[in-house]
Design a protein around this motif. Structure first.
Motif, PDB file in Angstrom:
ATOM      1  N   LYS A   1       0.833  -1.208   0.000  1.00 39.72           N
ATOM      2  CA  LYS A   1       0.000   0.000   0.000  1.00 39.72           C
ATOM      3  C   LYS A   1       0.869   1.261   0.000  1.00 39.72           C
ATOM      4  CE  LYS A   1      -4.273  -0.891   2.083  1.00 39.72           C
ATOM      5  NZ  LYS A   1      -5.082  -1.050   3.260  1.00 39.72           N
TER       6      LYS A   1
ATOM      7  N   GLU B   1       2.419   1.757  -3.400  1.00 34.40           N
ATOM      8  CA  GLU B   1       1.456   2.310  -4.369  1.00 34.40           C
ATOM      9  C   GLU B   1       1.295   3.812  -4.221  1.00 34.40           C
ATOM     10  OE1 GLU B   1      -2.004  -0.031  -3.595  1.00 34.40           O
ATOM     11  OE2 GLU B   1      -1.064  -1.841  -4.432  1.00 34.40           O
TER      12      GLU B   1
ATOM     13  N   LEU C   1      -5.804   6.994   4.662  1.00 32.70           N
ATOM     14  CA  LEU C   1      -5.653   6.144   3.484  1.00 32.70           C
ATOM     15  C   LEU C   1      -6.843   6.273   2.536  1.00 32.70           C
ATOM     16  CD1 LEU C   1      -4.083   3.031   5.273  1.00 32.70           C
ATOM     17  CD2 LEU C   1      -2.932   4.566   3.653  1.00 32.70           C
TER      18      LEU C   1
END
Ligand code: AMP
Length: 302
Positions: free
Chosen positions: A60, A63, A279
């Motif tokens: 994550k 990315e 997030l």
């Protein structure tokens, strides 16, 4: 745009608050700071996790443009911190700090990271923060965060570190503890005398002060219903330095805007448990909140 290096803890947190107990929440100073900074600039992360840390979380981060090649995976368990908040979320107590793989951590800054112009020394042992600085060639701006755990347990090393830091980001209570003063101007002056040319004092739900040479700036706080303040300080620092790196400037105007961007990100951070809310958001949401901050303090010369 320039890049920044983030060093700090990557953790599993256990959090107790009015909503209940939350276990195995991804945390750590470097995690929050990297996520926050990644909205603005490419991040190079240095830290350590155990073999129990989920690869999906590392993915994550990748990315989001975080270079995780400096994240060491060591045999053993990831750093674990447990904290309990009062129901009004205004204070917290550290119940446990299990250093685990952090106990033997000796940060090795990859060769490709040593020219990083902007360096965020997240909250870890001051000796480790110093060892990181020893490996960086010519940073333009070094920001450091710390906490009561190190003021109590590693004051000498912290004082040595502060002589080499440009910006100290610290919360109000810890600023008073470190300076031994009470009134904000005395606190700021005492901290500035310890080395940094700029001090940011965070006041949680009341905003933040920036003391940069002659310039004093007061940033408001955004009014919201917080769920979990964990990581707000690291998020602030990461957003602050991410913004500076994106502008590639350390002039007082940029630092003022950086405080507002850091505050905007911290305001999102506290809206969810752990880094969950951070997030979810995008840059447009941050810019909207920055505008909301502006209108909070806007007034006409009437
Ligand atoms: P903050 O709420 O911004 O002060 O930061 C909370 C984060 O700091 C949590 O996610 C913890 O994992 C991490 N943390 C707590 N204690 C320490 C420590 N002694 N060293 C490094 N990181 C810590």
């Amino acid at each position: 745009m320039s890049e920044l290096l983030v060093v700090g803890s990557v953790a599993f947190d256990t959090l107790h608050n009015a909503l209940g107990t939350h276990e195995k929440v991804i945390g750590g100073s470097a995690t929050y700071a990297s996520i926050a900074a990644s909205f603005y600039a490419p991040v190079k992360l240095v830290g350590v996790v155990g073999t129990d840390f989920p690869d999906a979380m590392v993915q994550k981060l990748r990315e989001r443009g975080v270079d995780t090649s400096g994240l060491e995976v060591a045999e053993g368990q990831t750093f674990h911190w447990e904290g309990k908040y009062t129901d009004d979320l205004t204070s917290r107590e550290s119940l446990r700090t299990d250093l685990n793989v952090f106990a033997d951590f000796d940060p090795k800054i990859p060769e490709a990271f040593r020219d990083a112009p902007y360096v965020m020394l997240g909250n870890i042992a001051p000796e480790l923060q110093i060892s990181v600085l020893d490996q960086i060639r010519q940073p333009k701006l070094v920001v450091a965060d710390t906490m009561n755990f190190w003021i109590d347990g590693a004051l000498d090393a912290l004082k040595r570190l502060l002589k080499r830091v440009n910006v100290l980001v610290i919360n109000e209570e810890e600023a008073r503890q470190l300076s031994g003063k009470h009134h904000m101007i005395q606190v700021a002056n005492a901290l500035l005398e310890m080395g940094p040319s700029t001090v940011v004092i965070k006041q949680g739900e009341y905003g933040a002060w920036l003391f940069a040479g002659e310039d004093v700036f007061s940033a408001p706080a955004f009014l919201l219903e917080a769920q979990d303040p964990t990581g707000a300080g690291d998020t602030f620092a990461g957003g602050f330095l991410g913004y500076v790196a994106a502008k590639d400037s350390v002039d007082p105007k940029t630092l003022r805007s950086a405080v507002i961007h850091g505050s905007a990100l911290a305001s999102f951070c506290v809206e969810g448990i752990g880094p969950a809310r951070l997030l979810e958001i995008d840059r447009a949401a941050i810019d909207q909140r920055v505008s909301a901050f502006r209108s909070l303090v806007d007034f006409a010369h009437a």
